[in-house]
Design an enzyme around this catalytic site. Structure first.
Site, PDB file in Angstrom:
ATOM      1  N   THR A 120       2.415  -1.835   8.840  1.00  0.00           N
ATOM      2  CA  THR A 120       2.782  -2.768   9.911  1.00  0.00           C
ATOM      3  C   THR A 120       2.976  -4.200   9.425  1.00  0.00           C
ATOM      4  OG1 THR A 120       0.442  -3.211  10.280  1.00  0.00           O
ATOM      5  CG2 THR A 120       1.445  -1.480  11.646  1.00  0.00           C
ATOM      6  N   HIS A 124       5.913 -31.332  10.305  1.00  0.00           N
ATOM      7  CA  HIS A 124       5.149 -30.099  10.063  1.00  0.00           C
ATOM      8  C   HIS A 124       3.993 -30.312   9.086  1.00  0.00           C
ATOM      9  CE1 HIS A 124       8.191 -28.026  12.296  1.00  0.00           C
ATOM     10  NE2 HIS A 124       9.122 -28.541  11.499  1.00  0.00           N
ATOM     11  N   ASP A 176       0.859  -1.197   0.000  1.00  0.00           N
ATOM     12  CA  ASP A 176       0.000   0.000   0.000  1.00  0.00           C
ATOM     13  C   ASP A 176       0.895   1.247   0.000  1.00  0.00           C
ATOM     14  OD1 ASP A 176       0.835   0.400   2.633  1.00  0.00           O
ATOM     15  OD2 ASP A 176      -1.167   0.274   3.508  1.00  0.00           O
ATOM     16  N   CYS A 192       2.789  -3.454   4.042  1.00  0.00           N
ATOM     17  CA  CYS A 192       2.015  -2.257   4.399  1.00  0.00           C
ATOM     18  C   CYS A 192       2.752  -1.573   5.554  1.00  0.00           C
ATOM     19  CB  CYS A 192       0.556  -2.602   4.726  1.00  0.00           C
ATOM     20  SG  CYS A 192       0.285  -3.581   6.210  1.00  0.00           S
ATOM     21  N   HIS A 209       8.770 -24.315   8.768  1.00  0.00           N
ATOM     22  CA  HIS A 209       7.713 -24.965   9.556  1.00  0.00           C
ATOM     23  C   HIS A 209       6.317 -24.810   8.953  1.00  0.00           C
ATOM     24  CE1 HIS A 209       9.947 -25.106  13.699  1.00  0.00           C
ATOM     25  NE2 HIS A 209      10.716 -25.489  12.690  1.00  0.00           N
TER      26      HIS A 209
HETATM   27  C1  RB5 Z   1      -2.018   2.746   6.438  1.00  0.00           C
HETATM   28  O1  RB5 Z   1      -1.966   3.947   7.132  1.00  0.00           O
HETATM   29  C2  RB5 Z   1      -1.855   1.574   7.423  1.00  0.00           C
HETATM   30  O2  RB5 Z   1      -3.021   1.434   8.173  1.00  0.00           O
HETATM   31  C3  RB5 Z   1      -1.521   0.302   6.693  1.00  0.00           C
HETATM   32  O3  RB5 Z   1      -0.368   0.486   5.938  1.00  0.00           O
HETATM   33  C4  RB5 Z   1      -1.258  -0.921   7.543  1.00  0.00           C
HETATM   34  O4  RB5 Z   1      -0.349  -0.652   8.556  1.00  0.00           O
HETATM   35  C5  RB5 Z   1      -2.443  -1.665   8.004  1.00  0.00           C
HETATM   36  O5  RB5 Z   1      -2.353  -2.721   8.645  1.00  0.00           O
END
Ligand code: RB5
Length: 150
Positions: free
Chosen positions: A68, A134, A8, A66, A99
């Site tokens: 996180t 596994h 993203d 993304c 695994h």
């Molecule tokens: C975008 O701001 C953020 O929410 C996205 O990149 C991600 O971290 C969502 O899990």
């Protein structure tokens, strides 16, 4: 090996750097599913593109990024056949292959830096699934999918 990659807006720059790094793998053909700018997008849309490429067999593996790594991995895991692992270090990237036979690597641009991202990508691409004890556990993951698919 064909690899689909997607991200993203939060990970657009890191994805470009990862694309550059992927050029050093001679046997890896990369398909970039986007996003292609810093404009805000919804991570499930990009997760779906990569996950469908992998689930259909068009790509053998995928990478999703993304902010996180959380949202995009949750979304990718909704596609049957996908085992997406949100990893933070070399150890987790190795183990998700060894695994869990993970077919998609996820990580967060706001969580790790480029050097760590490179370590994850290398471990993900070069570590084989161990099978053995596994296998029945991975099959149980598929069983859960079957239980809830109509
Ligand atoms: C975008 O701001 C953020 O929410 C996205 O990149 C991600 O971290 C969502 O899990």
């Amino acid at each position: 090996m064909k690899l689909a990659i997607g991200c993203d807006h939060a990970a657009y720059e890191l994805k470009n750097e990862v694309l550059e790094y992927l050029k050093s793998f001679e046997n890896v053909e990369v398909e970039d599913k986007g996003t292609y700018s810093n404009d805000s997008v919804d991570y499930p849309d990009l997760a779906l593109k990569v996950a469908e490429a992998v689930a259909s067999g068009d790509a053998e593996r995928g990478i999703v990024i993304c902010g996180t790594g959380i949202g995009i991995s949750i979304a990718a895991n909704k596609v049957p056949g996908i085992r997406a692992a949100n990893c933070h270090d070399k150890y987790t990237a190795e183990k998700c292959r060894e695994h869990n036979d993970a077919n998609i690597l996820a990580f967060g641009s706001r969580v790790i830096n480029l050097d760590t991202a490179k370590e994850l990508v290398k471990a993900f691409l070069e570590t084989e699934y161990a099978g053995g004890r596994h296998q029945k556990r991975v099959e149980k993951i598929s069983d859960i999918e079957k239980k809830y698919s109509k």
